[in-house]
Write an enzyme that holds these catalytic residues in place. Structure first.
Site, mmCIF file in Angstrom:
data_model
loop_
_atom_site.group_PDB
_atom_site.id
_atom_site.type_symbol
_atom_site.label_atom_id
_atom_site.label_comp_id
_atom_site.label_asym_id
_atom_site.label_seq_id
_atom_site.Cartn_x
_atom_site.Cartn_y
_atom_site.Cartn_z
ATOM 1 N N HIS A 86 0.842 -1.208 0.000
ATOM 2 C CA HIS A 86 0.000 0.000 0.000
ATOM 3 C C HIS A 86 0.872 1.251 0.000
ATOM 4 O O HIS A 86 1.450 1.636 1.021
ATOM 5 C CB HIS A 86 -0.912 -0.001 1.232
ATOM 6 C CG HIS A 86 -1.961 1.067 1.203
ATOM 7 N ND1 HIS A 86 -3.316 0.795 1.305
ATOM 8 C CD2 HIS A 86 -1.870 2.420 1.065
ATOM 9 C CE1 HIS A 86 -4.003 1.925 1.241
ATOM 10 N NE2 HIS A 86 -3.142 2.928 1.103
ATOM 11 N N HIS A 88 1.221 5.292 -2.218
ATOM 12 C CA HIS A 88 0.651 6.215 -3.212
ATOM 13 C C HIS A 88 1.812 6.832 -3.992
ATOM 14 O O HIS A 88 2.332 7.887 -3.627
ATOM 15 C CB HIS A 88 -0.169 7.314 -2.527
ATOM 16 C CG HIS A 88 -1.390 6.808 -1.810
ATOM 17 N ND1 HIS A 88 -2.664 6.997 -2.299
ATOM 18 C CD2 HIS A 88 -1.530 6.108 -0.660
ATOM 19 C CE1 HIS A 88 -3.548 6.438 -1.462
ATOM 20 N NE2 HIS A 88 -2.880 5.894 -0.458
ATOM 21 N N GLN A 181 -9.760 9.019 -5.176
ATOM 22 C CA GLN A 181 -9.472 9.789 -3.953
ATOM 23 C C GLN A 181 -10.634 10.686 -3.518
ATOM 24 O O GLN A 181 -10.873 10.879 -2.336
ATOM 25 C CB GLN A 181 -8.212 10.639 -4.161
ATOM 26 C CG GLN A 181 -7.846 11.550 -3.010
ATOM 27 C CD GLN A 181 -7.422 10.804 -1.766
ATOM 28 O OE1 GLN A 181 -6.304 10.303 -1.659
ATOM 29 N NE2 GLN A 181 -8.334 10.691 -0.782
ATOM 30 N N HIS A 239 -9.784 1.764 0.331
ATOM 31 C CA HIS A 239 -9.543 2.592 1.517
ATOM 32 C C HIS A 239 -10.861 2.576 2.290
ATOM 33 O O HIS A 239 -11.851 3.156 1.836
ATOM 34 C CB HIS A 239 -9.208 4.028 1.117
ATOM 35 C CG HIS A 239 -7.786 4.241 0.706
ATOM 36 N ND1 HIS A 239 -7.229 3.609 -0.377
ATOM 37 C CD2 HIS A 239 -6.806 5.030 1.241
ATOM 38 C CE1 HIS A 239 -5.962 4.000 -0.486
ATOM 39 N NE2 HIS A 239 -5.678 4.854 0.477
ATOM 40 N N GLU A 242 -11.315 4.957 6.999
ATOM 41 C CA GLU A 242 -10.109 5.618 7.516
ATOM 42 C C GLU A 242 -10.535 6.913 8.200
ATOM 43 O O GLU A 242 -10.351 8.020 7.686
ATOM 44 C CB GLU A 242 -9.120 5.916 6.363
ATOM 45 C CG GLU A 242 -7.781 6.429 6.876
ATOM 46 C CD GLU A 242 -6.831 6.877 5.772
ATOM 47 O OE1 GLU A 242 -7.284 7.017 4.613
ATOM 48 O OE2 GLU A 242 -5.651 7.103 6.071
ATOM 49 N N ASP A 338 2.316 3.498 2.766
ATOM 50 C CA ASP A 338 1.270 4.465 2.415
ATOM 51 C C ASP A 338 1.830 5.732 1.763
ATOM 52 O O ASP A 338 1.485 6.045 0.636
ATOM 53 C CB ASP A 338 0.419 4.802 3.648
ATOM 54 C CG ASP A 338 -0.985 5.308 3.297
ATOM 55 O OD1 ASP A 338 -1.405 5.175 2.124
ATOM 56 O OD2 ASP A 338 -1.669 5.810 4.204
ATOM 57 N N TRP A 344 0.241 13.744 2.971
ATOM 58 C CA TRP A 344 -0.242 13.004 4.136
ATOM 59 C C TRP A 344 0.872 12.656 5.107
ATOM 60 O O TRP A 344 0.611 12.316 6.255
ATOM 61 C CB TRP A 344 -0.969 11.731 3.700
ATOM 62 C CG TRP A 344 -2.212 12.043 2.930
ATOM 63 C CD1 TRP A 344 -3.429 12.342 3.457
ATOM 64 C CD2 TRP A 344 -2.354 12.107 1.505
ATOM 65 N NE1 TRP A 344 -4.318 12.601 2.435
ATOM 66 C CE2 TRP A 344 -3.700 12.455 1.241
ATOM 67 C CE3 TRP A 344 -1.485 11.908 0.425
ATOM 68 C CZ2 TRP A 344 -4.198 12.614 -0.063
ATOM 69 C CZ3 TRP A 344 -1.975 12.063 -0.867
ATOM 70 C CH2 TRP A 344 -3.311 12.407 -1.101
HETATM 71 N N1 17E Z 1 -5.495 9.203 0.589
HETATM 72 C C1 17E Z 1 -6.313 8.727 1.561
HETATM 73 O O1 17E Z 1 -7.529 8.780 1.423
HETATM 74 N N2 17E Z 1 -5.784 8.194 2.665
HETATM 75 C C2 17E Z 1 -4.476 8.121 2.809
HETATM 76 N N3 17E Z 1 -3.957 7.594 3.921
HETATM 77 C C3 17E Z 1 -3.625 8.612 1.794
HETATM 78 C C4 17E Z 1 -4.177 9.146 0.701
HETATM 79 C C5 17E Z 1 -2.175 8.546 1.955
HETATM 80 FE FE FE2 Z 2 -3.651 4.992 1.434
#
Ligand code: 17E
Ligand code: FE2
Length: 441
Positions: A86, A88, A181, A239, A242, A338, A344
């Site tokens: 994982h 980006h 996203q 995702h 989160e 990540d 982030w």
């Molecule tokens: N985008 C997201 O939704 N969550 C994350 N942890 C990252 C990007 C890095």
């Molecule tokens: Fe992520």
């Protein structure tokens, strides 16, 4: 090729490994050894096993053949290559551009990335991603799953990473996730962009249900993306939840869809940090479903320790999913990095040892054998999440991909942040490192 003088997966004994035609031909012992470890045998040091004697005969070392490459493992520990399940890559190395994320929330990260996204070009993404993959490969990673933001009418990042994928394949294999996203239902033409991303070559279908405008949109996005995956024979990595919100319960929907479609082994739930806020009664009920579904989990300890708990004063939550409990229940959990210097996370070196170190602290997995075995979160468990486990691991007959760390076992390697002496892929050395020497005077 013959690799001499290594501890295979924390084995206390020193042995040799032979590679023929890019596959493991023998692991430990002499050429006519009786102790060859065959595919399917328990792995030493993982899943509770310890320094198994099953593949050791304790007799003479393997004999090298004339002209054969011989590598001195220098008493290091030989492991399967690290997996980062994982990351980006499209956003990597953009930290501070156009602004630093000073609040440290996920939401400010998304806002800043949305600005940076406007100036993406194929050359820009490729340049940053290539430099990032170089860092990762130097640290022993050979298998990468990258989320790629497809909430972009031009799909620029996807085009760039699809090009890069074939350019780096001799060093690492790269799975690309169509990651929306800014949402599937909550972003203009979100569904069409996902469909385009799949037809242009994305390997995995992503989602972000907790970020959709409504709970209903979240559920619809999950149904849409699982359907897209089934119809196009793709993997799924969402995702999921989160957020430090105990009411964020998209995971139960994803697990149910995986179960009902019989695709649990092809589905990963990433982050799932809301599980750190669920009550125990609900979680108990949820775990039955999770187990039945067979889905994998990816926790990102570095980034979620940093992004999590940001709306708490005190007590302040850790912001992680229930790694220890999932693991104890036999559910597959892997660790990812990540972010590597992006909106982030301002830090990141492409080094899974950093990830494991934070993971064992934050998830309280600090018993000696838990630490010794913790490489599984960035090796075997990651490979299972990536659905590559049938050709991954230190077993006779499998592709000869491995790393040798400059430490006699993983506990030592984690303490010393030790170098990758060698990374070997399909029987070829792709990384070698001369250990640093420091002199005390
Ligand atoms: N985008 C997201 O939704 N969550 C994350 N942890 C990252 C990007 C890095
Ligand atoms: Fe992520």
């Amino acid at each position: 090729m013959i690799i001499r003088n290594v501890h295979v997966e924390n084995d206390e004994a020193i042995g040799d490994v032979r590679i023929d035609d890019g596959v493991f031909a023998q692991i430990g012992g002499s050429a006519d050894s009786v102790g060859i470890r065959a595919a399917g045998t328990d792995r030493a040091g993982v899943n509770g096993g310890r320094a198994a004697a099953d593949h050791r005969d304790g007799t003479s070392a393997q004999v090298s053949r004339p002209g054969e490459t011989v590598i001195d493992g220098q008493g290091g520990v030989l492991l399967p290559p690290f997996v980062d399940p994982h990351v980006h890559l499209d956003a990597a190395l953009t930290a501070g551009d156009p602004e630093w994320n000073e609040t440290g929330t996920l939401f400010d990260g998304i806002r800043i990335w949305s600005e940076r996204k406007k100036s993406l070009s194929v050359a820009d993404v490729k340049d940053r991603a290539r430099r990032t993959i170089d860092m990762m490969v130097r640290h022993g990673i050979q298998h990468i799953r990258s989320h790629v933001d497809v909430t972009d009418p031009g799909l620029v990042a996807l085009h760039a990473l699809l090009e890069l994928k074939s350019e780096v394949e001799q060093y690492a294999d790269l799975q690309l996730v169509a990651f929306p996203q800014e949402g599937i239902l909550s972003y203009p033409n979100g569904k069409a962009l996902m469909q385009r991303a799949v037809s242009e070559g994305a390997d995995v279908i992503g989602g972000i249900p907790h970020f959709e405008f409504t709970r209903d949109y979240g559920v619809e996005s999950l149904k849409f993306l699982v359907d897209l995956a089934v119809k196009n024979d793709r993997l799924v990595d969402v995702h999921c939840d989160e957020i430090d919100d105990p009411a964020s319960r998209n995971l139960e929907v994803l697990a149910t869809l995986a179960l009902e479609n019989g695709i649990g082994d092809r589905v990963t739930a990433s982050h799932t940090t809301a599980m750190g806020s669920y009550n125990d009664a609900y979680t108990y009920k949820l775990f039955r479903l999770l187990k039945m579904s067979g889905i994998s989990f990816v926790s990102n300890p570095l980034v979620n320790m940093h992004l999590g708990g940001r709306f708490d004063t005190y007590p302040k939550r850790r912001g992680l999913t229930r790694v220890k409990e999932l693991d104890a229940d036999g559910i597959n959990v892997a660790f990812g990095e990540d972010d590597i210097r992006d909106p982030w996370s301002p830090l990141g070196a492409g080094n899974m040892l950093d990830v494991v170190r934070m993971g064992v602290y934050a998830a309280q997995l600090m018993g000696y054998s838990q630490i010794m075995d913790s490489y599984k979160y960035v090796t075997y468990n990651g490979a299972k999440a990536l659905h590559i486990d049938d050709h991954y691991g230190i077993e006779v007959g499998k592709p000869a991909n491995c790393i040798i760390l400059n430490a006699s076992n993983f506990y030592e390697a984690l303490n010393e942040n030790d170098e990758v002496l060698y990374s070997i892929r399909a029987g070829k050395v792709i990384v070698s490192t001369r250990p640093h020497v420091t002199t005390l005077r």
